[in-house]
Write a protein that holds these residues in place. Sequence first.
Motif, mmCIF file in Angstrom:
data_model
loop_
_atom_site.group_PDB
_atom_site.id
_atom_site.type_symbol
_atom_site.label_atom_id
_atom_site.label_comp_id
_atom_site.label_asym_id
_atom_site.label_seq_id
_atom_site.Cartn_x
_atom_site.Cartn_y
_atom_site.Cartn_z
ATOM 1 N N ASN A 53 -143.298 120.905 28.118
ATOM 2 C CA ASN A 53 -143.405 121.964 27.117
ATOM 3 C C ASN A 53 -142.001 122.279 26.587
ATOM 4 O OD1 ASN A 53 -143.623 124.397 25.730
ATOM 5 N ND2 ASN A 53 -145.192 125.200 27.105
ATOM 6 N N GLY A 54 -141.654 121.678 25.467
ATOM 7 C CA GLY A 54 -140.342 121.860 24.867
ATOM 8 C C GLY A 54 -140.089 123.277 24.383
ATOM 9 N N ARG A 55 -141.124 123.939 23.903
ATOM 10 C CA ARG A 55 -140.966 125.331 23.450
ATOM 11 C C ARG A 55 -140.585 126.230 24.614
ATOM 12 N NH1 ARG A 55 -145.382 127.205 19.256
ATOM 13 N NH2 ARG A 55 -143.647 127.543 17.847
ATOM 14 N N ARG A 56 -141.187 126.001 25.753
ATOM 15 C CA ARG A 56 -140.860 126.775 26.951
ATOM 16 C C ARG A 56 -139.398 126.557 27.327
ATOM 17 N NH1 ARG A 56 -143.813 125.664 32.760
ATOM 18 N NH2 ARG A 56 -141.872 125.724 33.945
ATOM 19 N N THR A 57 -138.946 125.311 27.282
ATOM 20 C CA THR A 57 -137.551 125.000 27.603
ATOM 21 C C THR A 57 -136.617 125.683 26.605
ATOM 22 O OG1 THR A 57 -138.176 122.909 28.633
ATOM 23 C CG2 THR A 57 -135.882 123.131 27.944
ATOM 24 N N MET A 58 -136.997 125.700 25.341
ATOM 25 C CA MET A 58 -136.176 126.367 24.333
ATOM 26 C C MET A 58 -136.127 127.875 24.593
ATOM 27 S SD MET A 58 -134.105 126.092 21.928
ATOM 28 C CE MET A 58 -134.226 124.425 21.371
ATOM 29 N N ARG A 59 -137.256 128.463 25.000
ATOM 30 C CA ARG A 59 -137.261 129.899 25.346
ATOM 31 C C ARG A 59 -136.288 130.161 26.494
ATOM 32 N NH1 ARG A 59 -142.942 129.554 25.010
ATOM 33 N NH2 ARG A 59 -143.100 129.572 27.276
ATOM 34 N N MET A 60 -136.304 129.298 27.481
ATOM 35 C CA MET A 60 -135.394 129.468 28.625
ATOM 36 C C MET A 60 -133.938 129.333 28.175
ATOM 37 S SD MET A 60 -137.248 130.234 31.256
ATOM 38 C CE MET A 60 -136.467 129.774 32.788
ATOM 39 N N PHE A 61 -133.681 128.458 27.228
ATOM 40 C CA PHE A 61 -132.331 128.306 26.683
ATOM 41 C C PHE A 61 -131.880 129.613 26.025
ATOM 42 C CE2 PHE A 61 -129.493 127.231 23.128
ATOM 43 C CZ PHE A 61 -128.467 126.597 23.822
ATOM 44 N N VAL A 62 -132.745 130.195 25.197
ATOM 45 C CA VAL A 62 -132.436 131.461 24.527
ATOM 46 C C VAL A 62 -132.228 132.562 25.560
ATOM 47 C CG1 VAL A 62 -133.384 133.248 22.985
ATOM 48 C CG2 VAL A 62 -133.581 130.824 22.372
ATOM 49 N N MET A 63 -133.045 132.574 26.584
ATOM 50 C CA MET A 63 -132.898 133.574 27.637
ATOM 51 C C MET A 63 -131.537 133.454 28.319
ATOM 52 S SD MET A 63 -136.750 133.581 29.173
ATOM 53 C CE MET A 63 -136.318 134.558 30.587
ATOM 54 N N GLY A 64 -131.091 132.239 28.535
ATOM 55 C CA GLY A 64 -129.775 132.027 29.144
ATOM 56 C C GLY A 64 -128.658 132.567 28.277
ATOM 57 N N ILE A 65 -128.802 132.392 26.970
ATOM 58 C CA ILE A 65 -127.798 132.917 26.041
ATOM 59 C C ILE A 65 -127.740 134.444 26.116
ATOM 60 C CG2 ILE A 65 -127.280 133.218 23.570
ATOM 61 C CD1 ILE A 65 -128.307 130.323 23.191
ATOM 62 N N ILE A 66 -128.873 135.071 26.347
ATOM 63 C CA ILE A 66 -128.943 136.536 26.424
ATOM 64 C C ILE A 66 -128.515 137.033 27.809
ATOM 65 C CG2 ILE A 66 -130.523 138.518 26.353
ATOM 66 C CD1 ILE A 66 -132.126 136.858 24.227
ATOM 67 N N ILE A 67 -128.999 136.394 28.869
ATOM 68 C CA ILE A 67 -128.750 136.879 30.229
ATOM 69 C C ILE A 67 -127.327 136.574 30.711
ATOM 70 C CG2 ILE A 67 -129.432 136.560 32.648
ATOM 71 C CD1 ILE A 67 -132.346 136.390 31.648
ATOM 72 N N GLY A 68 -126.748 135.459 30.280
ATOM 73 C CA GLY A 68 -125.397 135.095 30.723
ATOM 74 C C GLY A 68 -124.370 136.194 30.507
ATOM 75 N N PRO A 69 -124.238 136.717 29.288
ATOM 76 C CA PRO A 69 -123.277 137.804 29.059
ATOM 77 C C PRO A 69 -123.601 139.080 29.844
ATOM 78 C CG PRO A 69 -123.868 136.770 26.983
ATOM 79 C CD PRO A 69 -124.793 136.205 28.030
ATOM 80 N N ILE A 70 -124.873 139.350 30.058
ATOM 81 C CA ILE A 70 -125.257 140.518 30.862
ATOM 82 C C ILE A 70 -124.721 140.352 32.279
ATOM 83 C CG2 ILE A 70 -127.208 141.767 31.894
ATOM 84 C CD1 ILE A 70 -128.788 141.074 29.312
ATOM 85 N N GLN A 71 -124.886 139.147 32.818
ATOM 86 C CA GLN A 71 -124.417 138.875 34.178
ATOM 87 C C GLN A 71 -122.895 139.011 34.272
ATOM 88 O OE1 GLN A 71 -125.084 134.857 35.646
ATOM 89 N NE2 GLN A 71 -125.645 135.726 37.616
ATOM 90 N N ARG A 72 -122.198 138.457 33.321
ATOM 91 C CA ARG A 72 -120.723 138.547 33.330
ATOM 92 C C ARG A 72 -120.278 140.005 33.241
ATOM 93 N NH1 ARG A 72 -115.884 136.867 33.127
ATOM 94 N NH2 ARG A 72 -114.419 137.153 31.429
#
Length: 182
Positions: free
Chosen positions: A22-41
């Motif tokens: 499911n490529g759309r699911r993988t893309m959603r996870m990619f977007v989530m990483g872009i959002i969550i990464g700065p929150i974590q830092r």
Amino acid sequence: MLLSTSDILTQQFVEKKATNHNGRRTMRMFVMGIIIGPIQRTWFLTLERFIPPTSKIQIVKKLIVDQTVYGPFIIFFFYSLSSTLAGKNLNDLKLILQERYLKTIFTAYKVWPFVQAVNFSFVPLQHRANFVQVVSLCWNMYLSWMANKPVTSATTDNENSGEIMTSLSSDQKSQETTAVIK
């Protein structure tokens, strides 16, 4: 990038989807990483500012705050963001949280206290997010699987409530029929 990599690994090696990936699911996870990464830092920088690691007691305090504040928040945020990006409604999110939130937190408590104790004790501040991301590869596989598996309680609850409603309707009809005959 790391969340999407974890999702690819989950779909291929845990869920064994092969060509049904499911490529759309993988893309959603990619977007989530872009959002969550700065929150974590930002979280690590804030934690360092308010609880500097000047002693072992401070490290324990930092660990307790991390596990009681950030852990539950980020798991809630992860499920909320995942559901939103997948186009799910609030009722779907509520069912997902009811079924998985506490289970995910308890699983996190089996992993993250040790990881964060090492992180806060030995890893320089500028490398803490990177250290966590290495462990996160496996953790994110678990989150990807949890966020994307079918909700079982919704089916069970809906089926049971449907059976109960059907049963009630039949009983009410019998009572109404009996009342009309009398």
